[in-house]
Design an enzyme around this catalytic site. Sequence first.
Site: not given
Length: 399
Positions: A318, A370
């Site tokens: 993006t 994560h």
Amino acid sequence: MAIEIKAPTFPESVAEGSVATWHKQPGEAVTRDEILVEIETDKVVLEVPSPVDGVLESIAAAEGDTVTSEQVLALVKEGAVAAAPTPAEANAPAAATEEVELVGDLRVAPAARKLAAEKGLDLAKIAGSGKGGMITKEDVVKAASAPAAKPAAAPAAVQVTAAPGERIEKRVPMSRMRQTIAKRLVQAQQTAAMLTTYNEVDMKPVMELRKQYKDLFEKRHNGVRLGFMSFFVKAATEALKRFPDVNASIDGNDIVYHGYQDIGVAVSTDRGLMVPVLRDCDSMNLVDIEATIADFGKRGREGKIGIDDLQGGTFTITNGGVFGSLMSTPILNPPQTAILGMHKIQERPVAINGQVVIRPMMYLALSYDHRMIDGKDAVQFLVTIKELLEDPARILLDV
């Protein structure tokens, strides 16, 4: 003979849609392939054309109604001709048959005001042909079809004008696409262990390379312009090959590793953010990437990006820099596990070989899940992109 006009067959990922806009009303003539209605889904807006010439006989689903796949929307009487107005109707003053609204100093028919808003037209620039200079629906249609007409303004840009001292509010329904965007963004933050790591890249090598070859590139490749996004896509593709965890996705308790790189490129449109996907980026060159992105941008502005263009994707890029963003934290696009954020190129003093010099620098942000990606891999992935961009010859040499 009455022909049923049905909603399109929605893909499995789209359960239903909403009737956005009717372009024809009962009793009006329609031609084959003329757009009758737009159906807004949570991904794209689908246009429903007339299969025959005739007259729109009736509407079964009004604007705002929820419809399902193959649901009947309207009936078109094939071969019929819209009834011509009687002499009395044709000569009757417009104000006698239609209400008048005041928009500032302008006298406007309600239908004309609504159509002008949909088309993004400035009423002050439309000459009224009705009684007393009233702007009619026909005046708006004529202005919209004029060769010099400007593209429709963003329908999402709601303007609330108030006189000094007034406190007014305007409530509008959230579009189905905006609802879905909001839902997915909240879901991404609630379900993923999302972290963001940052780095910066010296854009001088890419900018000099682009400056040297952009004119020749455009001439050689039939008007395709050389931008920065193709370099980022190629750098990300190479980095994804080196770090397969970043290219993977989570499906329940399973990790899905993808042996290909399908990169979504976020495109801002009038209807909201869309992420069409570049397929098999490893086999695409800079020309292919730039041409495909330009096509996505054009079709996005025209509302013609299809559902197939938005399906899948193993990674997303993006670019908030085109709007002036210097630093941001991009949000994951589930079920992907990482997203790269580009930002504004800003000249800053940096230390190179013991000397302080001014360089065009860009901050990069990598948000990652994560649960799937360790911090070490995320940092090294971003460093790889930095190194490839600061020495773009490595992209071409695959080193």
